[in-house]
Design a protein around this motif. Structure first.
Motif, mmCIF file in Angstrom:
data_model
loop_
_atom_site.group_PDB
_atom_site.id
_atom_site.type_symbol
_atom_site.label_atom_id
_atom_site.label_comp_id
_atom_site.label_asym_id
_atom_site.label_seq_id
_atom_site.Cartn_x
_atom_site.Cartn_y
_atom_site.Cartn_z
ATOM 1 N N ASN A 1 0.822 -1.217 0.000
ATOM 2 C CA ASN A 1 0.000 0.000 0.000
ATOM 3 C C ASN A 1 0.855 1.267 0.000
ATOM 4 O O ASN A 1 0.406 2.326 -0.463
ATOM 5 C CB ASN A 1 -0.937 0.001 1.201
ATOM 6 C CG ASN A 1 -2.088 -0.970 1.036
ATOM 7 O OD1 ASN A 1 -2.473 -1.309 -0.086
ATOM 8 N ND2 ASN A 1 -2.650 -1.428 2.141
ATOM 9 N N LYS B 1 -1.070 -0.595 -7.094
ATOM 10 C CA LYS B 1 -0.012 0.389 -6.886
ATOM 11 C C LYS B 1 1.247 -0.063 -7.639
ATOM 12 O O LYS B 1 1.228 -0.154 -8.856
ATOM 13 C CB LYS B 1 0.233 0.622 -5.402
ATOM 14 C CG LYS B 1 -0.980 1.257 -4.693
ATOM 15 C CD LYS B 1 -0.674 1.606 -3.268
ATOM 16 C CE LYS B 1 -1.873 2.230 -2.558
ATOM 17 N NZ LYS B 1 -2.243 3.569 -3.084
ATOM 18 N N ASN B 2 2.327 -0.423 -6.934
ATOM 19 C CA ASN B 2 3.546 -0.892 -7.597
ATOM 20 C C ASN B 2 3.767 -2.394 -7.408
ATOM 21 O O ASN B 2 4.896 -2.875 -7.548
ATOM 22 C CB ASN B 2 4.765 -0.121 -7.081
ATOM 23 C CG ASN B 2 4.790 1.307 -7.585
ATOM 24 O OD1 ASN B 2 4.416 1.574 -8.723
ATOM 25 N ND2 ASN B 2 5.210 2.228 -6.738
ATOM 26 N N GLY C 1 3.445 1.613 -1.760
ATOM 27 C CA GLY C 1 4.035 1.760 -3.081
ATOM 28 C C GLY C 1 5.355 1.054 -3.287
ATOM 29 O O GLY C 1 6.029 1.293 -4.301
#
Length: 464
Positions: free
Chosen positions: A327, A432-433, A329
């Motif tokens: 969360n 995200k990532n 990233g």
């Protein structure tokens, strides 16, 4: 000109299940006990056989695969990994000529030609005598530029059986008989749903089992003749160049990778590629509650999370930490078992275990494979690990399937042209990532992956 002799052989079978893995392990350990530095290789995308070969040789095993490796990549991998060896043993997969189509593309025979390596055939002789000579004759004549240097007869029934087999081969072919193995009443390395039981699960007995196989090889096989066959391999040719292009980058980020009994499917070259691109690697565990050090990226490989679902679920501190990192990233790349850990839940034998909860779906373990074989995919979504529009070749082997638990759709990165993936033609889901899915890749076949991973980790490090 420098002579690159590279003593080498390929151990092949006529089909899957002929016992070539047991023979390969027996020979590898017997060579090692004879004082040889053995470098093992595995044809195809198999992780488990490769791990056992590593243990047998006391040396890391690399995979060679004509599907997702170019000829240059195969030769570079083999050449660079084999330096300093006394003998290299390549275990084939399936039957010698079995490939992806009727032309035998990507077969063990094709790999033998790429490496210009002698082939030793392991043949299951159960309920067969003179026919073995006909089978050998067919193999000798089937494809050009292939040298069958010898044969090992497996699962023989007794001295009379062995005598007829040997005389039949010597009468009708010129192929040397390099040994005849008796039937083994009990497999020293038992199998289960994804192949051989792993050395992680039987660490206390792994060395004993391998030494027992070497005892068998020394009693029943002509080890010196087999080594001589490997030594007759012709000059390998010019140095094909390094595995990874360019000079290694200076270390600029720390990327953690989980390697424990639950997740341990990693090609050594994937980790080497990250190091080459500038990553300092940090080994982590999902099964220990020890706190993790600070990291700039996380790699979750495949494995057997279903066998440790209760322990993973109970380790709530680490599971929460993984979700927090995602969360925040942190670049996270997860394959198969790693994807299962990142989902909401893992169902095993009608019991649902909570996982990290990064993705709003669950996975359910099934009695039969839900995805098996090579994959081809197109990258259709911007993400930290692949360039949009590029094509990815890999493989999958999973018994679990992805089960939707929420109305929120997953955002897929990969559109599958070949393979099952996460279902409905998609895989490699993005949060995200974090990118996670069932697809496995080999870093040499996807050269953009490691540099992009390190670049994403560097960007995260700079922004945090």
């Amino acid at each position: 000109m420098v002579q690159n002799t590279l003593s080498r052989l390929i151990l092949a079978g006529l089909s899957g299940g002929t016992g070539k893995t047991i023979v390969s392990l027996a020979l590898t350990r017997a060579f090692k006990r004879a004082g040889k530095k053995v470098v093992p290789f595995k044809k195809g995308p198999d992780y488990i056989d490769a791990q056992w070969l590593s243990v047998a040789a006391g040396h890391s095993c690399s995979n060679l695969d004509p599907f997702f490796h170019s000829v240059r990549d195969i030769r570079a991998l083999f050449y660079n990994k084999s330096q300093g060896s006394d003998v290299c043993l390549v275990e084939g997969n399936r039957g010698l000529f079995d490939g992806m189509d009727e032309q035998g593309s990507c077969s063990t025979a094709e790999l033998a030609r790429i490496l210009d390596a002698p082939v030793i055939l392991a043949i299951d002789c159960t309920k067969m005598t003179r026919t073995v000579a006909a089978v050998l004759q067919g193999c000798l004549q089937f494809e050009p530029n292939l040298r069958i240097a010898g044969v090992i007869l497996n699962r023989t029934a007794g001295e009379r059986h062995r005598s007829v087999l040997r005389k039949s081969i010597e009468t009708h072919t010129d192929v040397p008989v390099l040994g005849m193995l008796p039937k083994i009443r009990t497999n020293p390395i038992p199998e289960r749903h994804m192949g051989l039981v792993t050395d992680h699960e039987s660490d206390a007995t792994a060395q004993h089992a391998l030494d027992a196989l070497a005892d068998m090889a020394e009693e029943w096989l002509d080890i010196e003749a087999i080594l001589h066959s490997a030594a007759t391999a012709p000059d390998f040719g010019p140095d094909p160049g390094p595995i990874f292009p360019g000079q290694p980058a200076s270390k600029k980020v720390r990327i953690g990778y989980v390697r424990d009994a639950s997740l341990w499917f990693y090609y050594p070259e994937n980790l080497e590629a990250l190091e080459h691109a500038g990553a300092e690697l940090v080994r982590l565990s999902l099964l220990s509650d020890a706190p993790w050090p600070s990291i700039d990226g996380l790699y979750l490989g495949g494995g057997f999370p279903e066998l440790f679902a209760d322990r993973l679920a109970a380790n709530t501190t680490i599971m929460r930490h993984v979700k927090t990192l995602s969360n925040a990233g942190l670049p996270i790349y997860a394959e198969c078992g790693g994807f299962m850990v990142l989902c909401n839940s893992l169902e095993m034998r009608e019991t649902s275990y909570p996982m990290a909860g990064v993705f709003p779906v669950g996975t359910s373990f099934c009695p039969k494979p839900q995805g098996l074989g090579y994959t081809e995919a197109e990258v259709v979504e911007d993400n930290p690990f692949f360039r949009t529009g590029s094509r990815i070749e890999g493989h999958e082997f999973h018994y679990s399937l992805c089960v939707s638990e929420a109305s929120t759709p997953l955002k897929p990165v990969l559109k599958m042209g070949r393979g099952h993936g996460g279902g409905l033609g998609w895989d490699g889901f993005l949060h995200k990532n974090t990118v996670a899915g069932y697809n496995h890749i080999h870093a040499v076949a996807v050269p953009e992956w490691a540099p992009l991973f390190v670049a994403a980790a560097s960007k995260y490090r700079s922004s945090s």
